[in-house]
Structure formats: C-alpha cells, structure tokens
Design an enzyme around this catalytic site. Structure first.
Site, PDB file in Angstrom:
ATOM      1  N   GLU A 102      41.971  37.879  42.144  1.00 26.06           N
ATOM      2  CA  GLU A 102      41.504  39.265  42.132  1.00 26.06           C
ATOM      3  C   GLU A 102      42.571  40.198  41.558  1.00 26.06           C
ATOM      4  OE1 GLU A 102      40.827  39.780  46.271  1.00 26.06           O
ATOM      5  OE2 GLU A 102      39.482  38.062  46.375  1.00 26.06           O
ATOM      6  N   ALA A 104      36.046  37.253  46.222  1.00 25.50           N
ATOM      7  CA  ALA A 104      35.284  36.098  46.708  1.00 25.50           C
ATOM      8  C   ALA A 104      36.225  34.900  46.773  1.00 25.50           C
ATOM      9  CB  ALA A 104      34.104  35.804  45.792  1.00 25.50           C
ATOM     10  N   GLU A 105      37.015  34.828  47.847  1.00 27.84           N
ATOM     11  CA  GLU A 105      38.041  33.795  47.944  1.00 27.84           C
ATOM     12  C   GLU A 105      37.470  32.386  47.887  1.00 27.84           C
ATOM     13  OE1 GLU A 105      39.762  37.565  49.274  1.00 27.84           O
ATOM     14  OE2 GLU A 105      37.910  36.496  49.828  1.00 27.84           O
ATOM     15  N   GLN A 135      44.806  37.444  47.339  1.00 23.18           N
ATOM     16  CA  GLN A 135      45.518  38.718  47.259  1.00 23.18           C
ATOM     17  C   GLN A 135      46.366  38.970  48.507  1.00 23.18           C
ATOM     18  OE1 GLN A 135      43.627  42.947  46.843  1.00 23.18           O
ATOM     19  NE2 GLN A 135      43.881  42.085  44.780  1.00 23.18           N
ATOM     20  N   PHE A 136      45.840  38.588  49.660  1.00 22.50           N
ATOM     21  CA  PHE A 136      46.588  38.541  50.917  1.00 22.50           C
ATOM     22  C   PHE A 136      46.237  37.228  51.597  1.00 22.50           C
ATOM     23  CE2 PHE A 136      46.362  43.046  50.068  1.00 22.50           C
ATOM     24  CZ  PHE A 136      47.597  43.540  50.469  1.00 22.50           C
ATOM     25  N   ASP A 153      45.875  36.524  54.555  1.00 21.22           N
ATOM     26  CA  ASP A 153      44.925  36.708  55.662  1.00 21.22           C
ATOM     27  C   ASP A 153      43.501  36.324  55.266  1.00 21.22           C
ATOM     28  OD1 ASP A 153      47.130  38.712  55.454  1.00 21.22           O
ATOM     29  OD2 ASP A 153      46.586  39.124  57.535  1.00 21.22           O
ATOM     30  N   PHE A 154      43.143  36.612  54.016  1.00 20.08           N
ATOM     31  CA  PHE A 154      41.767  36.398  53.588  1.00 20.08           C
ATOM     32  C   PHE A 154      41.510  34.988  53.083  1.00 20.08           C
ATOM     33  CE2 PHE A 154      42.682  40.992  52.849  1.00 20.08           C
ATOM     34  CZ  PHE A 154      42.058  41.421  54.005  1.00 20.08           C
ATOM     35  N   ILE A 155      42.489  34.118  53.260  1.00 21.46           N
ATOM     36  CA  ILE A 155      42.282  32.715  52.921  1.00 21.46           C
ATOM     37  C   ILE A 155      41.261  32.085  53.862  1.00 21.46           C
ATOM     38  CG2 ILE A 155      44.054  31.644  54.405  1.00 21.46           C
ATOM     39  CD1 ILE A 155      44.871  30.007  51.881  1.00 21.46           C
ATOM     40  N   HIS A 212      46.623  42.300  57.095  1.00 21.94           N
ATOM     41  CA  HIS A 212      47.444  42.078  55.906  1.00 21.94           C
ATOM     42  C   HIS A 212      48.849  41.592  56.271  1.00 21.94           C
ATOM     43  CE1 HIS A 212      44.362  45.013  54.668  1.00 21.94           C
ATOM     44  NE2 HIS A 212      44.425  44.410  53.488  1.00 21.94           N
TER      45      HIS A 212
END
Length: 325
Positions: free
Chosen positions: A29, A59-60, A82-83, A85-87, A127
C-alpha cells in the site's frame, strides 16, 4: 562503507536486489510514487516502474496472496504490511498457505513480508504491536528482527534470496534513530546466526530488534564502571534460532536476562527461557529473568506508553537483581 540510517539501509537492500535480479518486485500500500508510509521504498518506483513497484488497495490478504502466487511462478516478491498490526488480515494466507506449501507441494515460496513493527512513537494500540512470536510458532516460516542498520540491509538481502517465506520485522522507532556504517553493494547476513554485540563475563542479555540498543547502552555503562562486564547476544533471527550462541554465552556468564519489546506472556522470551533451563540449567547461578512489555495494549499517551515498555531503569533493576541473587 557508507553511513546510513536503519531505513536507508532497508531502501539500499531493496534497490540492490531489484537491480541485481529482475524477478524481485515490491507490492504493498502506497509504496509507489509516494515512497511508502515511512519512505522505505523512496525512489524505487521512479527507477523500476509500476510493473515492479506495485501499489495495492488496503487489502493485506490480497497482497500476501498475490505474492504467494507470483512466487510459485518464479518471482521473488517483497510484500509490505504498512503496519505489522494489520498482518492479522493476512494471517490465513501466511500460516495456512505460505508456510505449508513447500511441505505439501515440494515447491519454494520465496516471499518476504516486511513488517514495520513496535512502539515508542505514540502510535496507539493499532500501530504499535510486536507480533513476531505468532509466526515463530508456525513451521515453514522464517522470522528475522534486525537491530542495526548493517543487519537491516544484510538480513533483508538474505531474506529476499531465501526460498522460504520470511517475516522481516523492522522496528519503526529505529528507522531514523539508528545510524551507522553499512557495507555498500553486495552484503548479506546469514539467517539463523546470532552475534555477540558486546563481550562479557558476568551476565548474558539475550535480545533482538528494538531493545538491542538499550542493552548495548547499559552494557557499555557497566563496562565503564569497571566492576561488571555484561555480554549482549543479538539473536537477529528468531527462526531459525542460533541455540549454540545463546547456550555458549550463558555457560560462560552463568546468568541470563532475556529482553524484548513484545509483551511478556507467551513472548519469544518464554521460548528462550525454556531453552536455557532445559539445556544449560547446571550452569546457572540465578534464575533466568525476562524483561518485556506489560501485558497490555500499547497506550497512545507517551507517558503511559513509556510505563508499558521496557526501559533503562527497568533493565538496570533487573540486572542488579540477578547479580545480587
């Protein structure tokens, strides 16, 4: 050699590998003309174009899924979360698909997932996470956590060239706070090989990533005082783990303190503690001690965030407690 920040070393590694190997491409992203949220991919879109620096929707799962698919056709994708956390949104693709494909199909899955992780920048609970231990639990994945600019470059190049899926955790607080000499051009650091960051004889601090500079700072202070020598082991790679380097250090110093930023319960420190207890128990002159973040979401307020994280005062107290035992 050139002096580079941690994030410049990451950019250098990406640039070098993309220039060397046309099968390497980036996907994530805002990594294109914008250069990434933290500017890790700055200038790469302009040099290599939209076919090799691919911007995606938020959209990980799709990012990692596309990377896995491309890897099966001979490409070497580097996917950016991008962070970190969103993995979680890509968890199934990583642990169910990427981690098991080599086992099921006898096919390499040469993907790297870059994960900007960690706290200390007032990013709040969405984050600031350090999720490396989730993936250390899953067979089929490799997990690396560089703590210096030199390792940031060398481990990333090694990860890109590896035929296994590699989770590459880069700490956001280190991006511009660390600067050191980094080899130019071809340079790799072997995955699964720890290093002795400071030699010592009285206690071993076993650490990685963001807490490495803290451990080195404290070890250097003890050395200047002249009465205690603290050894610092930078494991660099969680999986595969350099067990012998850890055990050799503990057998020499007879005391072990495990330091990491991830929260305490079921953090990777628990695995390290079990390893030392099982294989070096008779060498210990004190119980193995862990210092990590509190079991709490990371607060947004800087004063509260500081209370949650390991810091110098907490580390000094832990060392003193072990040495006095």
């Amino acid at each position: 050699m050139s002096v580079k920040t941690y994030i410049e070393a990451i950019n250098d590694a990406l640039h070098y590998e993309m220039e060397r190997d046309t099968s390497v491409f980036l996907i994530g992203e805002d990594i294109g003309s914008f250069g990434g949220a933290f500017k890790a991919t700055k200038g790469l879109f302009q040099k290599f174009g939209a076919d090799r620096v691919i911007d995606t929707p938020i959209a990980e799962s799709g990012i990692v899924g596309a990377a896995i698919g491309a890897s099966l056709f001979g490409y070497r994708p580097v996917a950016e979360m991008q962070f970190s956390d969103f993995i979680t949104n890509a968890f199934n693709q990583i642990v169910t698909v990427a981690a098991t494909t080599a086992y099921r199909w006898n096919m390499p899955v040469p993907i790297v997932i870059r994960c900007p992780s960690g706290a200390g920048i007032s990013g709040g609970p969405f984050h600031s996470r350090n999720p490396e231990v989730w993936f250390a639990h899953q067979p089929g994945l490799k997990v690396v956590c560089p703590g210096t600019p030199e390792d940031a470059k060398g481990l990333l190049i090694s990860a890109i060239r590896d035929d296994s899926p590699v989770l590459y955790f880069e700490h956001k607080r280190l991006y511009r706070s660390l600067k050191s000499e980094v080899p130019d051009g071809e340079f790799t650091v072997p995955i699964g090989k720890a290093r002795i960051a400071r030699e010592g004889s009285d206690l071993s601090i076993i650490t990685y990533g963001s807490t490495l500079p803290l451990a080195i700072e404290v070890a250097d202070e003890f050395a200047k005082q002249g009465n205690r020598r603290i050894e610092v082991i930078d494991i660099r790679s969680l999986i595969p783990l350099d067990e012998e380097a850890i055990l050799s250090s503990v057998r020499k110093t007879n005391r072990a303190l495990i330091l990491h930023e991830d929260n305490l319960t079921a953090g990777f420190g628990a695995e390290l503690s079990a390893l030392i207890t099982e294989k070096a128990f008779e060498s210990l002159d004190a119980p193995v001690r862990r210092l990590a973040s509190f079991d709490s979401p990371v607060p947004f307020a800087p004063s509260l965030e500081k209370e949650v994280l390991p810091d110098k005062s907490k580390l000094l107290k832990a060392i003193q407690d072990i040495l006095k035992y």
